[in-house]
Write a protein that holds these residues in place. Structure first.
Motif, PDB file in Angstrom:
ATOM      1  N   ARG A   1       0.670  -1.116  -0.098  1.00 59.94           N
ATOM      2  CA  ARG A   1      -0.049   0.026   0.109  1.00 59.94           C
ATOM      3  C   ARG A   1       1.046   1.404   0.118  1.00 59.94           C
ATOM      4  O   ARG A   1       1.798   1.455   0.840  1.00 59.94           O
ATOM      5  CB  ARG A   1      -0.865   0.161   1.106  1.00 59.94           C
ATOM      6  CG  ARG A   1      -1.614   1.244   1.240  1.00 59.94           C
ATOM      7  CD  ARG A   1      -2.830   1.125   2.353  1.00 59.94           C
ATOM      8  NE  ARG A   1      -3.915   0.401   1.906  1.00 59.94           N
ATOM      9  CZ  ARG A   1      -4.965  -0.294   2.780  1.00 59.94           C
ATOM     10  NH1 ARG A   1      -4.742   0.156   3.924  1.00 59.94           N
ATOM     11  NH2 ARG A   1      -5.895  -0.910   2.418  1.00 59.94           N
ATOM     12  N   GLY A   2       0.558   2.183  -1.024  1.00 54.89           N
ATOM     13  CA  GLY A   2       1.167   3.295  -0.986  1.00 54.89           C
ATOM     14  C   GLY A   2       2.781   3.147  -1.590  1.00 54.89           C
ATOM     15  O   GLY A   2       3.585   4.220  -1.592  1.00 54.89           O
ATOM     16  N   VAL A   3       3.235   1.992  -2.206  1.00 53.34           N
ATOM     17  CA  VAL A   3       4.377   1.672  -2.796  1.00 53.34           C
ATOM     18  C   VAL A   3       4.423   1.718  -4.491  1.00 53.34           C
ATOM     19  O   VAL A   3       3.368   1.383  -4.961  1.00 53.34           O
ATOM     20  CB  VAL A   3       4.843   0.273  -2.163  1.00 53.34           C
ATOM     21  CG1 VAL A   3       6.402  -0.090  -2.859  1.00 53.34           C
ATOM     22  CG2 VAL A   3       5.264   0.502  -0.635  1.00 53.34           C
TER      23      VAL A   3
ATOM     24  N   MET B   1       4.194   4.075  -6.509  1.00 50.02           N
ATOM     25  CA  MET B   1       2.802   5.066  -6.907  1.00 50.02           C
ATOM     26  C   MET B   1       3.153   5.416  -8.333  1.00 50.02           C
ATOM     27  O   MET B   1       4.350   5.916  -8.865  1.00 50.02           O
ATOM     28  CB  MET B   1       2.708   6.442  -5.941  1.00 50.02           C
ATOM     29  CG  MET B   1       2.574   6.070  -4.580  1.00 50.02           C
ATOM     30  SD  MET B   1       0.918   5.310  -4.507  1.00 50.02           S
ATOM     31  CE  MET B   1      -0.325   6.479  -4.646  1.00 50.02           C
TER      32      MET B   1
ATOM     33  N   THR C   1       0.898   7.915 -11.194  1.00 45.94           N
ATOM     34  CA  THR C   1      -0.261   8.626 -11.455  1.00 45.94           C
ATOM     35  C   THR C   1      -0.993   8.270 -13.024  1.00 45.94           C
ATOM     36  O   THR C   1      -0.092   7.899 -13.752  1.00 45.94           O
ATOM     37  CB  THR C   1      -0.100   9.956 -11.610  1.00 45.94           C
ATOM     38  OG1 THR C   1       0.879  10.240 -12.350  1.00 45.94           O
ATOM     39  CG2 THR C   1       0.395  10.551 -10.090  1.00 45.94           C
TER      40      THR C   1
ATOM     41  N   GLU D   1      -6.139   4.060  -6.930  1.00 39.98           N
ATOM     42  CA  GLU D   1      -4.880   4.504  -5.941  1.00 39.98           C
ATOM     43  C   GLU D   1      -3.613   4.640  -6.952  1.00 39.98           C
ATOM     44  O   GLU D   1      -2.693   5.477  -6.474  1.00 39.98           O
ATOM     45  CB  GLU D   1      -4.763   3.682  -4.775  1.00 39.98           C
ATOM     46  CG  GLU D   1      -5.740   3.659  -3.595  1.00 39.98           C
ATOM     47  CD  GLU D   1      -6.869   2.679  -4.153  1.00 39.98           C
ATOM     48  OE1 GLU D   1      -6.794   2.032  -4.831  1.00 39.98           O
ATOM     49  OE2 GLU D   1      -7.967   3.042  -3.121  1.00 39.98           O
TER      50      GLU D   1
ATOM     51  N   ASP E   1      -1.025   2.317  -6.625  1.00 39.70           N
ATOM     52  CA  ASP E   1       0.013   1.624  -5.965  1.00 39.70           C
ATOM     53  C   ASP E   1       0.099   0.311  -6.434  1.00 39.70           C
ATOM     54  O   ASP E   1      -0.569  -0.316  -7.075  1.00 39.70           O
ATOM     55  CB  ASP E   1      -0.047   1.857  -4.226  1.00 39.70           C
ATOM     56  CG  ASP E   1      -1.219   1.443  -3.851  1.00 39.70           C
ATOM     57  OD1 ASP E   1      -1.925   1.088  -4.519  1.00 39.70           O
ATOM     58  OD2 ASP E   1      -1.636   1.846  -2.628  1.00 39.70           O
TER      59      ASP E   1
ATOM     60  N   SER F   1      -3.270  -1.753  -5.714  1.00 44.20           N
ATOM     61  CA  SER F   1      -4.334  -1.465  -6.573  1.00 44.20           C
ATOM     62  C   SER F   1      -4.190  -2.266  -8.014  1.00 44.20           C
ATOM     63  O   SER F   1      -5.083  -3.101  -8.168  1.00 44.20           O
ATOM     64  CB  SER F   1      -4.380   0.068  -6.918  1.00 44.20           C
ATOM     65  OG  SER F   1      -3.480   0.489  -7.508  1.00 44.20           O
TER      66      SER F   1
ATOM     67  N   ASP G   1      11.546  -1.725  -1.962  1.00 46.35           N
ATOM     68  CA  ASP G   1      10.291  -1.607  -2.791  1.00 46.35           C
ATOM     69  C   ASP G   1      10.428  -1.752  -4.075  1.00 46.35           C
ATOM     70  O   ASP G   1       9.607  -1.570  -4.967  1.00 46.35           O
ATOM     71  CB  ASP G   1       9.605  -0.188  -2.222  1.00 46.35           C
ATOM     72  CG  ASP G   1       9.310  -0.170  -0.903  1.00 46.35           C
ATOM     73  OD1 ASP G   1       9.055  -1.231  -0.293  1.00 46.35           O
ATOM     74  OD2 ASP G   1       8.919   0.990  -0.285  1.00 46.35           O
TER      75      ASP G   1
ATOM     76  N   THR H   1       7.742  -3.111  -6.698  1.00 47.98           N
ATOM     77  CA  THR H   1       7.383  -2.299  -7.747  1.00 47.98           C
ATOM     78  C   THR H   1       7.356  -3.082  -8.875  1.00 47.98           C
ATOM     79  O   THR H   1       6.390  -3.187  -9.780  1.00 47.98           O
ATOM     80  CB  THR H   1       7.969  -0.987  -7.705  1.00 47.98           C
ATOM     81  OG1 THR H   1       7.859  -0.485  -6.517  1.00 47.98           O
ATOM     82  CG2 THR H   1       7.130  -0.042  -8.609  1.00 47.98           C
TER      83      THR H   1
END
Lengths: 158, 372
Positions: free
Chosen positions: B207-209, B211, B213, B257, B259, B262, B355, B359
């Protein structure tokens, strides 16, 4: 404070759920097999459409000649050019005198079998094809005919 | 290399090679990562280790001979690649495949999508330290492999689709075999969700890793679950229905999200949607011919064509130029893994080095699909 308690609750729940899933799997039948040490693994045969080694088939008639007429359809259909044939004779007499398939080059795509107008070439359910040298992997006419002993049908999914 | 002084101590950047033979790089991939302590400053990808010249080979093979090569670049989506290539050649020749053929192709492509996402699920768990899920995912994938073997005669390299048709019709008992899988799999998928997706550590790692857009994703040409994980509902199966996708009802899962979590949730939900598609297609499966009338020697008129399908990784495109002979003049593949990988430096910059692997895994790259 509430977030801290929630984190502990979720962490504990994750551990418990993970253990429940693992525990359930203790009682499920195993699907792996100790090939080639177990009997079930050694005796396993693939289905009828399997693409393994090659065989040349003989005609159904009494004289038991090879069906192959050395027409080169399979060699032309092959995407990698691993089939080498030399034929002899004219018309009905035509037959292969040498027939090499290099299993080291073969991509097992089955297009040679589909191209054959006489249903003479087939792939078999032989799946232990590996060898210790490149020369071992080249199948010649005698080996291909021997592999086709007792077979009448070409490989086809039914 | 820059040297800075923080509170009287000197520090310097460190360059770390990730790959080419790293267990988490999904094949032979190399990244040169510049680190400032635990933070990633820069990441440069070095690709080409698995280049197999499949575009050049196409120029030496006749149209019908090339099909077997399409299995080999994105090996997790063999039947989907064949579908793309075969549709491109059919478009070039102006051949319309029979309805039954289109249905069977779609069923196989969707089963292959589930199989590909299961490999993703297993490997992603493995990447971030949850090793158990790998065995669970591959056990279920084995059932799909048995289905593919019964239908096509091969487990990974199928060569099943033909121009204007298929190699053979479905075997007897195919419906029962797939229905058994369809009944059995949702329960196991729930179990895998319990095991991994709802795990506190997994959520903490994702979560939040990484990111991404929606603007970044669109400007880099990212497609597939990675784009849908940014909230953009872009799916070629809906936007430009090919094969039999116009005959079925399904949803495009999106999560806004952007990340790693998601992207993971998109894939988990896509497996459920694929089950839905397969079920509908099996119920509606028409009878009839499987092979359209095709000339014996394929000589398309001079021209060019671009065909695209939705592979499990994104938009897979095939560009073909014909000069009127029986071999393509030029062929180009738009491999989704290649385009998705380009955005990786943007995603990992400023993040932790641990991370980086999380990713990379969430983009689900397949190394031969990057290089071709």
């Amino acid at each position: 404070m509430w977030g801290y308690v929630r984190d502990i609750w979720q962490g504990a729940k994750s551990i418990v759920v993970g253990h429940i899933v693992t525990f359930r799997n203790f009682w499920r039948p195993k699907i792996t097999d100790r090939y080639p040490h177990s009997d079930a693994g050694k005796n396993w045969r693939p289905g009828p459409g399997y693409r393994g080694g090659f065989a040349l088939l003989k005609s159904d008639e009494e004289d038991r000649e090879l069906r192959c007429t050395a027409c080169m359809s399979c060699a032309r259909a092959c995407p990698v050019g691993c089939i080498h044939i030399e034929g002899e004779g004219k018309g009905k007499e035509r037959h292969p005198v040498s027939f090499y398939i290099d299993m080291g080059l073969c991509v097992y795509c089955h297009q040679c079998v589909e191209a054959c107008p006489k249903d003479a070439l087939t792939m078999t359910d032989e799946y232990e094809i590996s060898g210790t040298s490149r020369a071992v992997l080249v199948r010649n006419l005698e080996e291909l005919v021997a592999a086709g002993e007792g077979r009448t049908e070409v490989s086809r999914v039914v | 290399m820059s040297e800075t002084t923080v509170a009287g101590l000197t520090t310097e950047e460190m360059i770390v090679n990730v790959g080419p033979q790293h267990p988490s790089t999904h094949g032979v991939l190399r990244f040169v990562v510049t680190l400032d302590g635990e933070r990633v400053n820069e990441c440069v990808s070095h690709i080409g280790y698995l280049h197999s010249s499949l575009e050049k080979i196409a120029e030496t093979l006749r149209y019908e001979q090339y099909i077997t090569n399409t299995d080999r670049f994105d090996y997790l989506n063999g039947l989907g690649n064949e579908l793309c290539y075969v549709q491109a050649v059919e478009k070039l020749l102006g051949i319309e495949p029979p309805l039954r053929t289109r249905f069977i192709r779609t069923v196989m492509a969707e089963l292959k999508r589930i199989s590909s996402h299961l490999v993703y699920l297993g490997c992603y768990g493995n990447d971030i330290g949850a090793v158990t899920i790998f065995l669970h995912a591959f056990r279920e994938r084995e059932l799909l492999m048995d289905i593919f073997e019964a239908v096509t005669g091969g487990r990974l390299l199928y060569n099943y689709l033909r121009i204007g048709g298929l190699r053979n019709d479905l075997p007897t008992g195919f419906g029962d075999q797939v229905h058994r899988f369809l009944d059995h799999f949702p329960r196991r998928l729930t179990e895998m969700t319990d095991l991994l997706t709802e795990n506190r550590i997994f959520i903490g790692r994702t979560r939040g890793v990484g990111m991404l857009t929606a603007e970044q994703a669109l400007s880099y040409g990212v497609t597939g679950p990675s784009l849908r994980g940014c909230g953009v509902p872009y799916d070629l199966r809906k936007l430009r229905p090919y094969a039999a996708y116009d005959q079925v009802e399904f949803d495009i899962p999106t999560f806004p999200e952007g990340d790693c979590l998601s992207r993971h949730l998109v894939r988990m939900e896509e497996m459920r949607q694929s089950l839905r598609i397969v079920r509908q297609l099996l119920d509606k499966m028409p009878d009839g011919e499987i092979q359209a009338e095709v000339p014996r020697r394929l000589r398309p008129e001079a021209g060019e064509v671009y065909e695209r399908v939705e592979s499990p990784r994104g938009e897979l495109g095939c560009y073909l130029v014909s000069d009127g002979s029986d071999k393509p003049y030029r062929m180009h593949w738009r491999g989704p893994s290649f385009y998705n990988l380009q955005v990786l430096p943007e995603m990992v910059r400023g993040g932790l080095v641990a991370d980086f692997i999380a990713t990379l895994g969430s983009l689900d790259p397949v190394a031969p699909d990057i290089d071709r």
